[in-house]
Design an enzyme around this catalytic site. Structure first.
Site, PDB file in Angstrom:
ATOM      1  N   TYR A  36      -2.071 -12.196  -5.836  1.00 19.59           N
ATOM      2  CA  TYR A  36      -2.138 -11.213  -4.748  1.00 19.59           C
ATOM      3  C   TYR A  36      -0.871 -11.264  -3.889  1.00 19.59           C
ATOM      4  O   TYR A  36      -0.234 -10.249  -3.636  1.00 19.59           O
ATOM      5  CB  TYR A  36      -3.380 -11.488  -3.895  1.00 19.59           C
ATOM      6  CG  TYR A  36      -3.637 -10.448  -2.823  1.00 19.59           C
ATOM      7  CD1 TYR A  36      -4.228  -9.230  -3.134  1.00 19.59           C
ATOM      8  CD2 TYR A  36      -3.288 -10.684  -1.496  1.00 19.59           C
ATOM      9  CE1 TYR A  36      -4.472  -8.275  -2.146  1.00 19.59           C
ATOM     10  CE2 TYR A  36      -3.525  -9.738  -0.506  1.00 19.59           C
ATOM     11  CZ  TYR A  36      -4.119  -8.536  -0.842  1.00 19.59           C
ATOM     12  OH  TYR A  36      -4.357  -7.588   0.134  1.00 19.59           O
ATOM     13  N   LYS A  68       2.010  -8.347  -3.554  1.00 19.16           N
ATOM     14  CA  LYS A  68       2.305  -7.654  -2.288  1.00 19.16           C
ATOM     15  C   LYS A  68       3.767  -7.864  -1.880  1.00 19.16           C
ATOM     16  O   LYS A  68       4.416  -6.949  -1.374  1.00 19.16           O
ATOM     17  CB  LYS A  68       1.352  -8.118  -1.190  1.00 19.16           C
ATOM     18  CG  LYS A  68      -0.112  -7.750  -1.457  1.00 19.16           C
ATOM     19  CD  LYS A  68      -0.327  -6.251  -1.536  1.00 19.16           C
ATOM     20  CE  LYS A  68      -1.792  -5.871  -1.638  1.00 19.16           C
ATOM     21  NZ  LYS A  68      -2.016  -4.412  -1.693  1.00 19.16           N
TER      22      LYS A  68
HETATM   23  P1  NAD Z   1     -11.591  -1.788  -0.994  1.00 20.42           P
HETATM   24  O1  NAD Z   1     -12.049  -2.776  -1.997  1.00 20.42           O
HETATM   25  O2  NAD Z   1     -12.576  -1.132  -0.103  1.00 20.42           O
HETATM   26  O3  NAD Z   1     -10.722  -0.653  -1.681  1.00 20.42           O
HETATM   27  C1  NAD Z   1      -9.906  -0.865  -2.804  1.00 20.42           C
HETATM   28  C2  NAD Z   1      -9.852   0.431  -3.583  1.00 20.42           C
HETATM   29  O4  NAD Z   1      -8.968   0.265  -4.716  1.00 20.42           O
HETATM   30  C3  NAD Z   1     -11.221   0.844  -4.147  1.00 20.42           C
HETATM   31  O5  NAD Z   1     -11.370   2.238  -4.002  1.00 20.42           O
HETATM   32  C4  NAD Z   1     -11.101   0.473  -5.623  1.00 20.42           C
HETATM   33  O6  NAD Z   1     -11.954   1.227  -6.467  1.00 20.42           O
HETATM   34  C5  NAD Z   1      -9.644   0.810  -5.846  1.00 20.42           C
HETATM   35  N1  NAD Z   1      -9.122   0.267  -7.093  1.00 20.42           N
HETATM   36  C6  NAD Z   1      -9.214  -1.002  -7.557  1.00 20.42           C
HETATM   37  N2  NAD Z   1      -8.663  -1.083  -8.772  1.00 20.42           N
HETATM   38  C7  NAD Z   1      -8.188   0.164  -9.083  1.00 20.42           C
HETATM   39  C8  NAD Z   1      -7.525   0.720 -10.193  1.00 20.42           C
HETATM   40  N3  NAD Z   1      -7.217  -0.015 -11.280  1.00 20.42           N
HETATM   41  N4  NAD Z   1      -7.204   2.043 -10.170  1.00 20.42           N
HETATM   42  C9  NAD Z   1      -7.524   2.800  -9.105  1.00 20.42           C
HETATM   43  N5  NAD Z   1      -8.166   2.330  -8.024  1.00 20.42           N
HETATM   44  C10 NAD Z   1      -8.491   1.021  -8.019  1.00 20.42           C
HETATM   45  O7  NAD Z   1     -10.531  -2.613  -0.108  1.00 20.42           O
HETATM   46  P2  NAD Z   1      -9.543  -2.130   1.056  1.00 20.42           P
HETATM   47  O8  NAD Z   1      -9.572  -3.184   2.080  1.00 20.42           O
HETATM   48  O9  NAD Z   1      -9.801  -0.740   1.451  1.00 20.42           O
HETATM   49  O10 NAD Z   1      -8.148  -2.258   0.305  1.00 20.42           O
HETATM   50  C11 NAD Z   1      -7.206  -1.211   0.199  1.00 20.42           C
HETATM   51  C12 NAD Z   1      -5.805  -1.794   0.127  1.00 20.42           C
HETATM   52  O11 NAD Z   1      -5.512  -2.460   1.361  1.00 20.42           O
HETATM   53  C13 NAD Z   1      -5.605  -2.839  -0.978  1.00 20.42           C
HETATM   54  O12 NAD Z   1      -4.332  -2.643  -1.578  1.00 20.42           O
HETATM   55  C14 NAD Z   1      -5.630  -4.147  -0.218  1.00 20.42           C
HETATM   56  O13 NAD Z   1      -4.892  -5.156  -0.847  1.00 20.42           O
HETATM   57  C15 NAD Z   1      -4.984  -3.717   1.092  1.00 20.42           C
HETATM   58  N6  NAD Z   1      -5.271  -4.610   2.209  1.00 20.42           N
HETATM   59  C16 NAD Z   1      -6.501  -4.684   2.768  1.00 20.42           C
HETATM   60  C17 NAD Z   1      -6.703  -5.540   3.832  1.00 20.42           C
HETATM   61  C18 NAD Z   1      -8.030  -5.660   4.518  1.00 20.42           C
HETATM   62  O14 NAD Z   1      -8.162  -6.526   5.397  1.00 20.42           O
HETATM   63  N7  NAD Z   1      -9.023  -4.845   4.224  1.00 20.42           N
HETATM   64  C19 NAD Z   1      -5.673  -6.326   4.326  1.00 20.42           C
HETATM   65  C20 NAD Z   1      -4.426  -6.230   3.721  1.00 20.42           C
HETATM   66  C21 NAD Z   1      -4.235  -5.366   2.667  1.00 20.42           C
END
Ligand code: NAD
Length: 260
Positions: free
Chosen positions: A158, A162
């Site tokens: 991860y 990133k």
């Molecule tokens: P989430 O799990 O709710 O959403 C992730 C989304 O990515 C889902 O819709 C999932 O179906 C989709 N996905 C996964 N694999 C995929 C693929 N192969 N093709 C297409 N879609 C795919 O989580 P989130 O928190 O909304 O995460 C969204 C982004 O934000 C991610 O990149 C995550 O790393 C980043 N992020 C989140 C946080 C947090 O605290 N929530 C912090 C830092 C970064």
């Protein structure tokens, strides 16, 4: 500040959950036509599209695994036909892959995180830039993480993915700047979404998490969506090749707040 994205076509990967859903809603509220990418749970993508349309917007749901080059190409073709060429790409789809120390890790799971989180944004950016460069207009917003900078034991795929997207952002920005195309990253801290529900829904986990956030609260989806909408707009027309941290100060090393 009034942000107007009317006439713009936006594609949000992983748009049917968490941050992606909030970003899709934010872009639509500013007038953009929105393609909501999904790979699982088509019903949630369709429900979101229905809700955006009910508010007078234009939206479509588009299926693709972002790590699959042929599926990504087909998805961009579908968006071309249904909404027009993409003006705003938000590379949001991502997974954390679960905790595994490197020496105990499964190679296939490690590579899967890299395929979705790093190769995926490259594949989507490649398709988007093919449409943006010739038109001398467009914005790509890559959702990275504070873990593009903060190490995270057990999540080497991860963090590597990133950090990789951070440098991908800067390099694509350098390539695309002469064509008037901007490429930026947004690095969320801890935001309340399904990806980290196991932490914020557990009182002990939440208490520990809050010690890492100087502003003393977990982030909400809107905190990220508002920044993405701003960066996608002409109000941010001088911003490119950088990461904007939206993290309540998590990258300010709060452990040092008492001196010592
Ligand atoms: P989430 O799990 O709710 O959403 C992730 C989304 O990515 C889902 O819709 C999932 O179906 C989709 N996905 C996964 N694999 C995929 C693929 N192969 N093709 C297409 N879609 C795919 O989580 P989130 O928190 O909304 O995460 C969204 C982004 O934000 C991610 O990149 C995550 O790393 C980043 N992020 C989140 C946080 C947090 O605290 N929530 C912090 C830092 C970064």
């Amino acid at each position: 500040m009034q942000i107007d994205l009317s006439g713009k076509v936006a594609l949000v990967t992983g748009g049917n959950s968490g941050l992606g859903e909030g970003i899709a809603r934010g872009l639509a509220a500013s007038g953009a036509k929105v393609a909501v990418n999904y790979v699982t749970h088509p019903e949630t993508a369709e429900a979101l599209v229905g809700s955006l349309k009910a508010k007078g917007g234009q939206a479509v749901a588009v299926l693709a695994d972002v790590s699959d080059p042929a599926a990504v190409a087909a998805m961009f073709g579908q968006v071309d036909q249904q909404l027009g060429p993409v003006d705003i790409l938000v590379n949001n789809a991502g997974i954390d892959g679960g905790r595994q120390l490197a020496w105990e890790s499964d190679i296939g799971s490690w590579q899967r995180v890299i395929s979705i989180n790093l190769v995926g944004p490259y594949l989507c950016a490649r398709e988007a830039l093919q449409r943006m460069v010739g038109r001398k207009s467009g914005v790509i917003v890559n959702i990275t993480s504070v873990h593009e900078r903060i190490a995270w034991s057990g999540y080497s795929a991860y963090t590597a993915s990133k950090a990789g997207v951070s440098m991908l952002t800067q390099t694509l920005a350098q390539e695309a700047a002469p064509y008037g195309v901007r490429v930026v990253a947004v690095a969320p801290g801890a935001i309340r979404t399904p990806i980290n529900q196991n932490v914020w829904s557990d009182p002990a986990g939440l208490k520990d998490l809050l010690t890492k956030i100087p502003l003393g609260r977990i982030g909400e989806v809107e905190d990220i969506a508002q920044m993405v909408v701003f960066l996608a707009s002409d109000q941010a027309s001088y911003v490119t090749a950088t990461t904007v941290y939206v993290d309540g100060g998590m990258t300010d090393y709060p452990d040092f707040s008492h001196g010592g």
